[in-house]
Design an enzyme around this catalytic site. Structure first.
Site, short mmCIF file in Angstrom:
data_model
loop_
_atom_site.label_atom_id
_atom_site.label_comp_id
_atom_site.label_asym_id
_atom_site.label_seq_id
_atom_site.Cartn_x
_atom_site.Cartn_y
_atom_site.Cartn_z
CB THR A 129 0.73 -4.00 6.40
OG1 THR A 129 -0.58 -3.82 5.56
CG2 THR A 129 1.32 -2.51 6.22
CB SER A 138 2.65 -7.85 1.02
OG SER A 138 1.68 -7.81 1.97
CB THR A 152 -1.04 0.03 1.10
OG1 THR A 152 -1.77 -1.15 1.12
CG2 THR A 152 -1.76 1.41 1.36
N1 LIG Z 1 -1.30 -1.93 3.97
C1 LIG Z 1 -1.05 -2.82 2.93
O1 LIG Z 1 0.29 -2.79 2.63
C2 LIG Z 1 -1.94 -4.14 2.64
C3 LIG Z 1 -1.61 -4.34 1.17
N2 LIG Z 1 -2.73 -5.30 0.78
C4 LIG Z 1 -0.49 -5.23 1.25
O2 LIG Z 1 -0.22 -5.96 1.96
O3 LIG Z 1 0.48 -4.95 0.33
#
Ligand SMILES: NC(=O)C[C@H](N)C(=O)O
Length: 333
Positions: A85, A54, A12
């Site tokens: 995350t 991710s 993100t």
């Molecule tokens: N806040 C984030 O980074 C969530 C995103 N879906 C990821 O893990 O790439």
């Protein structure tokens, strides 16, 4: 001035809005352009090695992160990894094991909102990660919402809030407020100095993770026996495993006999497993069952993948010894 390398992988933090939803798109230099003040603290370079959400992270890609660090290990004083995350806890733990003999800081960070968003947490998280990497304390850490967390203990516990990560079964290593670090000296002394003997970026993904639930069908264990080298079982509470109608204890015997590495952990967030408390567990503990103690599931899955890549199938005794020995304070007993 310290020389720091930022390795961008997507997430993100690097996302922009599109008609299809948020997609990782910003490159590493765009990310750095949002925190110009950081140039006063260190010399920074950046590389992008992938640009993924991710949720698409996998062991092969985690190995590529470790390989990038290996390639540049002598050119920089510290490394920061920008990462999504959702699976950050797994990647952080994987890096703990792949880099256990590396004596420089590696700090992973990401954000709940994209760097370009008005109220983003990305600027603070990325700045904090870089500032902590400049400290020179060796090891793998997650920097999030002002907390520095041991990489083997980071778990995403919230889907939206800025304080999305928790340090499970281990104290927060340091806090960062307005760029100032307050170290938790009580835990710093726990870290063994690594010998810098080498980075070992190998993981074996022949692993299954099973969460027990009342009524789970035994057939899954027969399948695991034929298809995987290792399995992590999230038992109930302190180590409860059904042994009456749905006799999973019996299935575990069969897996062990077949040379599968079986790790027992808990589905509770805190305090870990102890198979010595109940009769069923006591019997299992006498066999080659591997006890996860108070490691997080993220850490135990990645430690098993690392161990299987190095000790192979049918080396369950070596794998057990490795997993039951603390690495970078990943377990306290
Ligand atoms: N806040 C984030 O980074 C969530 C995103 N879906 C990821 O893990 O790439």
């Amino acid at each position: 001035m310290k020389n720091i390398l930022l390795i961008a992988t997507g997430g993100t933090i690097a996302c922009s809005s599109s008609d299809e939803g948020l997609t990782p798109s910003a490159n590493v230099n765009e990310l750095l352009s949002y925190i110009p003040h950081i140039k006063e603290k260190c010399k920074l370079s950046g590389i992008s090695i992938m640009n993924i959400d991710s949720t698409n992270m996998n062991p092969e890609l985690m190995m590529n992160i470790a390989k990038a660090i290996k390639e540049y290990r002598d050119n920089y004083d510290g490394f920061v990894v920008a990462h999504g995350t959702d699976t950050m806890g797994y990647t952080a733990a994987a890096l703990v094991y792949m880099l256990k003999n590396f004596n420089k800081p590696v700090v992973i960070t990401g954000s709940q909102l994209p760097m370009e968003a008005e109220y983003t947490d990305a600027k603070k998280n990325l700045s904090d990660a870089i500032i902590y990497a400049c400290e020179g304390r060796a090891g793998v850490y997650v920097a999030f919402d002002g907390c520095i967390i041991n990489g083997a203990h980071a778990r995403k516990v919230k889907t939206r809030s800025y304080d999305a990560f928790e340090s499970v079964n281990y104290p927060v290593v340091a806090h960062i407020k307005h760029s100032r670090i307050t170290h938790n000296e009580a835990v710093q002394g726990d870290y063994n100095k690594s010998d810098n003997s080498g980075i070992e970026p190998e993981l074996c993904s022949d692993v299954m993770l099973i969460k027990l639930f009342p009524g789970i069908d035994n057939k899954i264990f027969e399948f695991i026996k034929g298809h995987y080298k290792g399995v992590v079982i999230e038992s109930f509470g302190i180590g409860g495993i059904p042994n009456i109608d749905n006799n999973i204890v019996e299935e575990i015997h069969k897996l062990i006999e077949a040379g599968v590495a079986v790790v027992v952990t808990t589905q509770c967030n805190y305090e870990g497993v102890d198979l010595d408390i109940y009769e069923v567990g006591k019997k299992l503990a006498k066999e080659n069952v591997i006890i996860a103690a108070d490691m997080t599931t993220e850490a135990v899955v990645m430690k098993l993948m690392w161990a299987l890549a190095h000790f192979g199938k049918n080396a369950v005794t070596d794998i057990k010894k490795y997993i039951e020995t603390p690495v970078f304070c990943d377990r306290s007993y």
